[in-house]
Structure formats: structure tokens, C-alpha cells
Design a protein around this motif. Structure first.
Motif, PDB file in Angstrom:
ATOM      1  N   ASP A   1      26.575   5.516  11.249  1.00 51.82           N
ATOM      2  CA  ASP A   1      25.353   5.492  10.445  1.00 51.82           C
ATOM      3  C   ASP A   1      25.311   4.371   9.416  1.00 51.82           C
ATOM      4  O   ASP A   1      24.351   4.265   8.671  1.00 51.82           O
ATOM      5  CB  ASP A   1      25.136   6.841   9.759  1.00 51.82           C
ATOM      6  N   GLN A   2      26.327   3.510   9.374  1.00 53.24           N
ATOM      7  CA  GLN A   2      26.352   2.428   8.398  1.00 53.24           C
ATOM      8  C   GLN A   2      25.883   1.103   8.983  1.00 53.24           C
ATOM      9  O   GLN A   2      26.339   0.044   8.583  1.00 53.24           O
ATOM     10  CB  GLN A   2      27.761   2.295   7.816  1.00 53.24           C
ATOM     11  N   ILE A   3      24.970   1.149   9.919  1.00 52.00           N
ATOM     12  CA  ILE A   3      24.377  -0.064  10.501  1.00 52.00           C
ATOM     13  C   ILE A   3      23.218  -0.471   9.604  1.00 52.00           C
ATOM     14  O   ILE A   3      22.289   0.306   9.392  1.00 52.00           O
ATOM     15  CB  ILE A   3      23.900   0.195  11.941  1.00 52.00           C
TER      16      ILE A   3
ATOM     17  N   GLU B   1      22.986   4.591  16.232  1.00 53.96           N
ATOM     18  CA  GLU B   1      22.989   5.116  14.870  1.00 53.96           C
ATOM     19  C   GLU B   1      23.603   6.522  14.817  1.00 53.96           C
ATOM     20  O   GLU B   1      24.127   6.921  13.789  1.00 53.96           O
ATOM     21  CB  GLU B   1      21.573   5.122  14.311  1.00 53.96           C
ATOM     22  N   ARG B   2      23.570   7.240  15.932  1.00 57.62           N
ATOM     23  CA  ARG B   2      24.206   8.556  15.971  1.00 57.62           C
ATOM     24  C   ARG B   2      25.724   8.431  15.857  1.00 57.62           C
ATOM     25  O   ARG B   2      26.381   9.269  15.275  1.00 57.62           O
ATOM     26  CB  ARG B   2      23.866   9.290  17.267  1.00 57.62           C
TER      27      ARG B   2
ATOM     28  N   SER C   1      18.654   3.787  18.451  1.00 60.75           N
ATOM     29  CA  SER C   1      18.834   5.027  17.707  1.00 60.75           C
ATOM     30  C   SER C   1      20.073   5.767  18.210  1.00 60.75           C
ATOM     31  O   SER C   1      20.706   6.516  17.459  1.00 60.75           O
ATOM     32  CB  SER C   1      17.595   5.902  17.818  1.00 60.75           C
TER      33      SER C   1
ATOM     34  N   MET D   1      18.008   1.752   9.391  1.00 60.83           N
ATOM     35  CA  MET D   1      18.359   0.613  10.207  1.00 60.83           C
ATOM     36  C   MET D   1      17.094  -0.190  10.473  1.00 60.83           C
ATOM     37  O   MET D   1      16.083   0.359  10.888  1.00 60.83           O
ATOM     38  CB  MET D   1      18.987   1.100  11.511  1.00 60.83           C
TER      39      MET D   1
END
Length: 95
Positions: free
Chosen positions: A32-34, A28-29, A25, A1
């Protein structure tokens, strides 16, 4: 990211940069496709504004929050984005 951080009428200090990266972050947990995130921190008189645009697979998510404290505005922004990202993830899994 990849996170790009911009400040309007505010200096982006290293502590602000680390705080934003730590908070994103958390997103993102959940998903995860950011791909990339563009965050704008803005000061207008006594209001601190934080807004972000996130590019994910098949969509673009935007949120904005205001507060008298920049860190509180960032926290509120992350909460809004978290709800939207989870909603987007649930939509993708249903289809």
C-alpha cells in the motif's frame, strides 16, 4: 496511488484507462506504499509495448513487456511488477 498514462503512437481510450487502473489496484492490495505510477503504452509495427515505473518508499521499480496484443502486454507487465513489489516488500520487512 496516482497513475499517469501516456501513449506513444496509440490513442488511450477510456477502456484502456479503466483496464490499467483495475490492474494496478491489484498491486495496491499487496503493497500500500505505492506513491505514483507512470505507464507508457507504445506501438512499434506489430509489437505492443507496455512499460511502467513505480515510485515506492525508498525505491523505484521499472518493468517492461511486449506482446502482439496490448491487453496481454499489460497483463504481463502487471505480473512482472507484482513479483518485484513483493520482493521489495520482503526486503523491507527483513531489515
Amino acid at each position: 496511488m496516482q497513475i499517469s498514462l501516456t501513449g506513444h503512437h496509440v490513442e488511450i481510450t477510456e477502456s484502456l484507462r479503466e483496464y490499467v487502473q483495475g490492474k494496478f489496484s491489484k498491486l495496491e492490495r499487496h503493497f500500500d506504499q505505492i506513491h505514483n505510477v507512470h505507464v507508457v503504452l507504445n506501438v512499434e509495427k506489430l509489437q505492443q509495448k507496455a512499460e511502467a515505473k513505480i515510485n515506492v518508499n525508498g525505491a523505484e521499480i521499472f518493468a517492461m513487456s511486449e506482446n502482439t496484443d496490448m491487453y496481454a502486454a499489460i497483463d504481463a507487465l502487471i505480473d512482472k511488477l507484482d513479483r518485484q513489489v513483493i520482493k521489495h516488500k520482503e526486503k523491507n520487512t527483513k531489515h
